[in-house]
Scaffold this active site. Structure first.
Site, short mmCIF file in Angstrom:
data_model
loop_
_atom_site.label_atom_id
_atom_site.label_comp_id
_atom_site.label_asym_id
_atom_site.label_seq_id
_atom_site.Cartn_x
_atom_site.Cartn_y
_atom_site.Cartn_z
N TYR A 53 0.88 -1.17 0.01
CA TYR A 53 -0.16 -0.12 -0.12
C TYR A 53 0.76 1.34 -0.06
O TYR A 53 1.95 1.50 0.69
CB TYR A 53 -0.95 0.00 1.25
CG TYR A 53 -1.99 -0.83 1.15
CD1 TYR A 53 -2.66 -1.52 -0.16
CD2 TYR A 53 -3.10 -1.26 2.06
CE1 TYR A 53 -3.38 -2.40 -0.15
CE2 TYR A 53 -4.07 -2.04 2.09
CZ TYR A 53 -4.26 -2.71 1.13
OH TYR A 53 -5.25 -3.63 0.91
N SER A 213 -13.85 -2.74 -0.35
CA SER A 213 -14.72 -1.96 -1.56
C SER A 213 -16.02 -2.26 -1.29
O SER A 213 -16.89 -2.76 -2.04
CB SER A 213 -14.34 -2.17 -2.75
OG SER A 213 -13.15 -1.69 -3.39
N PRO A 214 -16.62 -2.06 0.10
CA PRO A 214 -18.07 -2.40 0.43
C PRO A 214 -18.93 -1.54 -0.24
O PRO A 214 -20.06 -1.75 -0.45
CB PRO A 214 -18.03 -2.32 1.92
CG PRO A 214 -16.95 -1.38 2.28
CD PRO A 214 -15.78 -1.99 1.47
N LEU A 215 -18.37 -0.27 -0.57
CA LEU A 215 -19.17 0.59 -1.51
C LEU A 215 -19.11 0.53 -2.81
O LEU A 215 -19.24 1.62 -3.70
CB LEU A 215 -18.97 2.05 -0.85
CG LEU A 215 -19.45 2.29 0.45
CD1 LEU A 215 -19.13 3.59 1.06
CD2 LEU A 215 -20.89 1.99 0.86
N ALA A 216 -18.50 -0.34 -3.27
CA ALA A 216 -17.92 -0.61 -4.91
C ALA A 216 -16.88 0.50 -5.15
O ALA A 216 -16.77 1.02 -6.27
CB ALA A 216 -18.88 -0.75 -5.68
N GLY A 217 -15.89 0.90 -4.26
CA GLY A 217 -14.96 2.22 -4.43
C GLY A 217 -15.71 3.24 -4.95
O GLY A 217 -15.29 4.22 -5.60
N GLY A 218 -16.87 3.61 -4.35
CA GLY A 218 -17.89 4.73 -4.50
C GLY A 218 -18.74 4.64 -6.11
O GLY A 218 -19.36 5.45 -6.01
N PHE A 221 -22.58 5.16 -6.08
CA PHE A 221 -23.05 6.51 -6.04
C PHE A 221 -23.00 7.13 -7.23
O PHE A 221 -23.32 8.51 -7.51
CB PHE A 221 -22.37 7.52 -4.73
CG PHE A 221 -22.58 6.44 -3.50
CD1 PHE A 221 -23.96 6.74 -2.56
CD2 PHE A 221 -21.37 6.15 -2.93
CE1 PHE A 221 -23.82 6.11 -1.29
CE2 PHE A 221 -21.54 5.51 -1.60
CZ PHE A 221 -22.72 5.31 -0.90
#
Length: 302
Positions: A53, A213-218, A221
């Site tokens: 990272y 990525s629980p928000l699919a990397g944004g 939205f």
């Protein structure tokens, strides 16, 4: 906050903080130290890293922050990953990009991670990506040595499918070791791990799931995205019903799954963290869960 038992020595917080982008935050050690204390005060104690990272810098950034409050270490579970080799790696200098699951590389990577993080042991070590050249005996040899030296308290994998997991797991079990975690991409947008059966397979073997990525990397939205728009057409009314944010509904959706899915947050905004934590208190109905699921599938279930 609820805890998830990983093995007899380690448990994780239900929500995990990730440090993939820590270099981009451009925080001083003091700022990051303050954030770590804010996380712990909310019950978020599990910290997810990887050696690569920030092009091998993020573990060191974390270590400098942790050094300001060494007593904080007792409240943290520190996870890191190894096995990906980037050009000019400080562990194994090469000109290309590949995977290295050799015993020597794993042990060298752990030693460097411990040095960068300024700690004496890892609560969990994950193999970052499966390799077509993976020799499970090499991985087992490394892990046996690391456990014997007290450097690793639990072991897992990341992005492993069923056959890759089975290959390594069978070898480890012969030495009375076992895989405790599989870190997979899981979100309402990305259902692959649910659809291909890997989560069910992990659940069968009592392997816990860390969801990156629980928000699919944004992407969730991005309302220009047809799939995201369909999902959010369900999520938004639920957020209004429960008087929370869409972020909270996503956490609630993951939390409803019986496989102990632990979302890994990449944010450094404490208000976003608070939204995710609120989601743990929301119990979606089965119908609400399936409404989000089928919106992502793009069709009704049979």
């Amino acid at each position: 906050m609820d805890r998830v038992k990983i093995n007899q020595h380690v448990s994780f917080s239900k929500i995990i903080q990730g440090f993939w982008r820590a270099q981009d935050w451009q925080w001083t050690p003091q700022q990051l130290n303050r954030y770590l204390n804010e996380l712990v005060s909310r019950g978020i104690t599990t910290m997810d890293h990887a050696d690569i990272y920030g092009k091998y810098t993020c573990e060191g950034i974390f270590g400098e922050a942790l050094k300001l409050s060494p007593e904080l270490r007792e409240n943290l579970e520190i996870v890191t990953k190894c096995g990906i080799v980037l050009p000019d790696s400080p562990v194994n200098r090469i000109s290309g990009h590949r995977y290295d699951h050799s015993s020597n590389h794993i042990r060298q990577s752990v030693d460097r991670s411990l040095q960068e993080l300024q700690i004496d042991h890892l609560d969990s070590l994950l193999i970052h990506r499966p390799s077509p050249l993976m020799d499970p005996n090499e991985v087992t040899d490394a892990l046996k040595a690391l456990v014997a030296e007290g450097k690793v308290k639990s072991f897992g994998v990341s992005n492993f499918n069923k056959s890759q997991y089975d290959l390594l797991s069978q070898c480890l079990v012969c030495d009375k070791l076992h895989i405790t975690v599989n870190q997979l991409e899981v979100s309402p947008y990305t259902l692959d791990a649910i659809e291909n059966g890997i989560i069910n397979h992990m659940y069968k073997d009592d392997v816990k799931i860390m969801a990156w990525s629980p928000l699919a990397g944004g992407k969730l939205f991005d309302l220009v995205d047809k799939k995201a728009s369909s999902i959010m057409s369900i999520v938004a009314p639920l957020a209004q019903k429960y008087q929370v944010s869409a972020n909270s509904i996503v956490t609630a959706w993951l939390n409803k799954h019986p496989a102990s899915i632990m979302p890994v947050l990449g944010t450094h905004n404490i208000s976003r963290v608070d939204e995710a934590v609120k989601g743990l208190d929301i119990i979606l109905t089965d119908q609400e869960w399936f409404d989000i699921y089928t919106a992502s599938l793009g069709h009704d279930i049979p």
